[in-house]
Design an enzyme around this catalytic site. Sequence first.
Site, mmCIF file in Angstrom:
data_model
loop_
_atom_site.group_PDB
_atom_site.id
_atom_site.type_symbol
_atom_site.label_atom_id
_atom_site.label_comp_id
_atom_site.label_asym_id
_atom_site.label_seq_id
_atom_site.Cartn_x
_atom_site.Cartn_y
_atom_site.Cartn_z
ATOM 1 N N ASP A 184 -6.436 7.321 -1.515
ATOM 2 C CA ASP A 184 -7.116 7.442 -0.208
ATOM 3 C C ASP A 184 -6.113 7.608 0.931
ATOM 4 O O ASP A 184 -4.944 7.259 0.831
ATOM 5 C CB ASP A 184 -8.031 6.245 0.076
ATOM 6 C CG ASP A 184 -9.304 6.268 -0.757
ATOM 7 O OD1 ASP A 184 -9.672 7.357 -1.234
ATOM 8 O OD2 ASP A 184 -9.913 5.205 -0.933
ATOM 9 N N ARG A 185 -6.633 8.150 2.033
ATOM 10 C CA ARG A 185 -5.881 8.349 3.277
ATOM 11 C C ARG A 185 -4.840 9.466 3.165
ATOM 12 O O ARG A 185 -4.886 10.439 3.899
ATOM 13 C CB ARG A 185 -5.186 7.061 3.728
ATOM 14 C CG ARG A 185 -6.063 5.831 3.797
ATOM 15 C CD ARG A 185 -7.051 5.887 4.931
ATOM 16 N NE ARG A 185 -7.695 4.587 5.146
ATOM 17 C CZ ARG A 185 -8.667 4.377 6.018
ATOM 18 N NH1 ARG A 185 -9.110 5.369 6.769
ATOM 19 N NH2 ARG A 185 -9.194 3.186 6.149
ATOM 20 N N HIS B 166 -1.054 4.623 -0.562
ATOM 21 C CA HIS B 166 -2.057 5.523 0.015
ATOM 22 C C HIS B 166 -1.679 7.004 -0.065
ATOM 23 O O HIS B 166 -1.681 7.723 0.934
ATOM 24 C CB HIS B 166 -2.348 5.132 1.466
ATOM 25 C CG HIS B 166 -3.243 3.938 1.601
ATOM 26 N ND1 HIS B 166 -4.529 3.902 1.111
ATOM 27 C CD2 HIS B 166 -3.026 2.722 2.175
ATOM 28 C CE1 HIS B 166 -5.071 2.736 1.357
ATOM 29 N NE2 HIS B 166 -4.173 1.987 1.991
ATOM 30 N N ASN C 59 -8.364 -2.799 -2.867
ATOM 31 C CA ASN C 59 -9.766 -2.515 -2.546
ATOM 32 C C ASN C 59 -10.077 -1.017 -2.609
ATOM 33 O O ASN C 59 -11.227 -0.627 -2.833
ATOM 34 C CB ASN C 59 -10.123 -3.070 -1.167
ATOM 35 C CG ASN C 59 -9.285 -2.479 -0.049
ATOM 36 O OD1 ASN C 59 -8.057 -2.516 -0.104
ATOM 37 N ND2 ASN C 59 -9.929 -1.937 0.970
ATOM 38 N N HIS C 60 -9.070 -0.162 -2.450
ATOM 39 C CA HIS C 60 -9.318 1.275 -2.537
ATOM 40 C C HIS C 60 -9.362 1.776 -3.975
ATOM 41 O O HIS C 60 -9.646 2.972 -4.192
ATOM 42 C CB HIS C 60 -8.275 2.050 -1.727
ATOM 43 C CG HIS C 60 -8.562 2.048 -0.263
ATOM 44 N ND1 HIS C 60 -9.274 3.039 0.368
ATOM 45 C CD2 HIS C 60 -8.249 1.133 0.697
ATOM 46 C CE1 HIS C 60 -9.379 2.762 1.654
ATOM 47 N NE2 HIS C 60 -8.775 1.599 1.878
ATOM 48 N N ASP D 125 0.828 -1.208 0.000
ATOM 49 C CA ASP D 125 0.000 0.000 0.000
ATOM 50 C C ASP D 125 0.864 1.261 0.000
ATOM 51 O O ASP D 125 1.869 1.343 0.713
ATOM 52 C CB ASP D 125 -0.887 0.028 1.245
ATOM 53 C CG ASP D 125 -1.820 -1.168 1.339
ATOM 54 O OD1 ASP D 125 -1.380 -2.284 1.028
ATOM 55 O OD2 ASP D 125 -2.977 -0.982 1.736
ATOM 56 N N HIS E 23 -2.419 -4.821 2.072
ATOM 57 C CA HIS E 23 -3.749 -4.695 2.680
ATOM 58 C C HIS E 23 -3.775 -4.456 4.185
ATOM 59 O O HIS E 23 -4.794 -4.028 4.712
ATOM 60 C CB HIS E 23 -4.554 -5.956 2.340
ATOM 61 C CG HIS E 23 -6.041 -5.833 2.502
ATOM 62 N ND1 HIS E 23 -6.752 -4.696 2.144
ATOM 63 C CD2 HIS E 23 -6.967 -6.709 2.970
ATOM 64 C CE1 HIS E 23 -8.030 -4.886 2.384
ATOM 65 N NE2 HIS E 23 -8.188 -6.103 2.891
ATOM 66 N N ASP F 244 -3.897 -0.079 -3.794
ATOM 67 C CA ASP F 244 -4.120 0.958 -2.775
ATOM 68 C C ASP F 244 -3.162 2.127 -2.964
ATOM 69 O O ASP F 244 -2.368 2.469 -2.097
ATOM 70 C CB ASP F 244 -4.016 0.378 -1.360
ATOM 71 C CG ASP F 244 -5.330 -0.252 -0.901
ATOM 72 O OD1 ASP F 244 -6.192 -0.494 -1.769
ATOM 73 O OD2 ASP F 244 -5.496 -0.496 0.295
ATOM 74 N N ARG G 223 -13.883 -6.609 8.698
ATOM 75 C CA ARG G 223 -14.096 -5.784 7.510
ATOM 76 C C ARG G 223 -15.527 -5.865 6.990
ATOM 77 O O ARG G 223 -15.905 -5.081 6.117
ATOM 78 C CB ARG G 223 -13.129 -6.195 6.401
ATOM 79 C CG ARG G 223 -11.652 -6.012 6.774
ATOM 80 C CD ARG G 223 -10.767 -6.245 5.562
ATOM 81 N NE ARG G 223 -9.353 -6.247 5.879
ATOM 82 C CZ ARG G 223 -8.582 -5.156 5.924
ATOM 83 N NH1 ARG G 223 -9.124 -3.978 5.670
ATOM 84 N NH2 ARG G 223 -7.293 -5.243 6.199
ATOM 85 N N HIS H 223 -3.473 -8.113 -3.714
ATOM 86 C CA HIS H 223 -3.608 -7.107 -2.672
ATOM 87 C C HIS H 223 -4.135 -7.721 -1.379
ATOM 88 O O HIS H 223 -3.602 -7.462 -0.298
ATOM 89 C CB HIS H 223 -4.544 -5.988 -3.106
ATOM 90 C CG HIS H 223 -4.708 -4.933 -2.053
ATOM 91 N ND1 HIS H 223 -3.744 -3.995 -1.793
ATOM 92 C CD2 HIS H 223 -5.706 -4.682 -1.153
ATOM 93 C CE1 HIS H 223 -4.125 -3.218 -0.793
ATOM 94 N NE2 HIS H 223 -5.313 -3.614 -0.398
#
Length: 381
Positions: free
Chosen positions: A100-101, A71, A129-130, A69, A257, A97, A230, A178
């Site tokens: 995001d964040r 991010h 997943n993002h 990730d 992840h 990923d 989750r 991921h």
Amino acid sequence: MKSIRKTDIIDGESVDQLAQRIIDHLLQWRCLDAFCDKQMLTILDKTESTLKPLPAMLQIEHPVTIFGDIHGQLDSLIRYFDAVGYPPKVQFLFLGDYVDRGAKSLEVSLLLFCYKIRYPHVVHLLRGNHECMKMNRLYGFHEELARKRGTRMWKRYQNVFNELPLCARVGQKILCMHGGISQNCNSWESFRNLKKPNTPKTCDEGLQVDLMWADPAQDKCNAFAINQQRAISVVFGEKALTDFMKKLGLSLIVRAHEVSQDGFNFMFNRKIVTVFSAPYYCGNDTNCGAIMHISPSYEISFTVLRPRMIQTSENADVVRQMENNYKDLMVKSPDPNRGRHLTPAPIPVQPVSIPPFIAPVAPGPPIQIPPLISEMVEMKK
């Protein structure tokens, strides 16, 4: 006469030339303010057309360097490149990923897209997943793009994300994704028949949802179970993992992840490793970041990135906690492959003669796999 800026649209400029100009500008200035929406949409169009013919499972040969990730942490991404090299000198596999964040998801994703355009056989991008609409609508990417470029750009991004592959096989013995493994897979044919999901509904179904969301169980779960934390996909235990790997003839699973304090984490007798590449995640976790290298002879090494933080009176306690977390990594261990942090930059590791199994990163029994050597390297703060 009006002067032409370096970043204006140039008549006759190819998409490759535009991609290279964006790469150069991002590496120097860390922003995209000099480029218009039309140029960025051109990059998205070319990225989508580059990804579209690719299958849901890539076949990659080693050597390769694997990212977890990111991010939106552009500075961390560039620090890794500075340490290990830039495309095309190094082959990279990214496990998803990208957005995001963090504060610079737009810049991170566009930099990687430009590298994919310039070096499509050297830079490989998977879907996390993002990179699904329902996630990046809520966790920062939508708000960032609405502020910087407008929601039209965010919607256009979803079409590109829909074309990202879901997993990659490195050589014949290592599978990367991921999230994790799935009970919906019976053979390699399941991967060959897998279609890239292109709607929110298909992102949450079948094999594809597990490849983006599944986690190894932290408790004594041996089989598959509902991922209650989750509220989607599954968790899996060591027996489920062992059966899955035996069925496919695998020796190692590489996934992302989950945050790891050291930047990477082996589980289940070193059959699976989690790689997380975003240090000081969300500005709250005191974690390291790491990337994983697989050599031509299946030797494994890690480049570990410590988060940067300037100590002040307000954050003194957090800095002390971070330093305490690093002590175990920096102390020499009886296992020569555990806890070496080299400063200022990674240096080549001379292979040593060992029996044909993975050298353990922490005390524990080995797994039967071609020779894999682990070495942790830390960059200068």
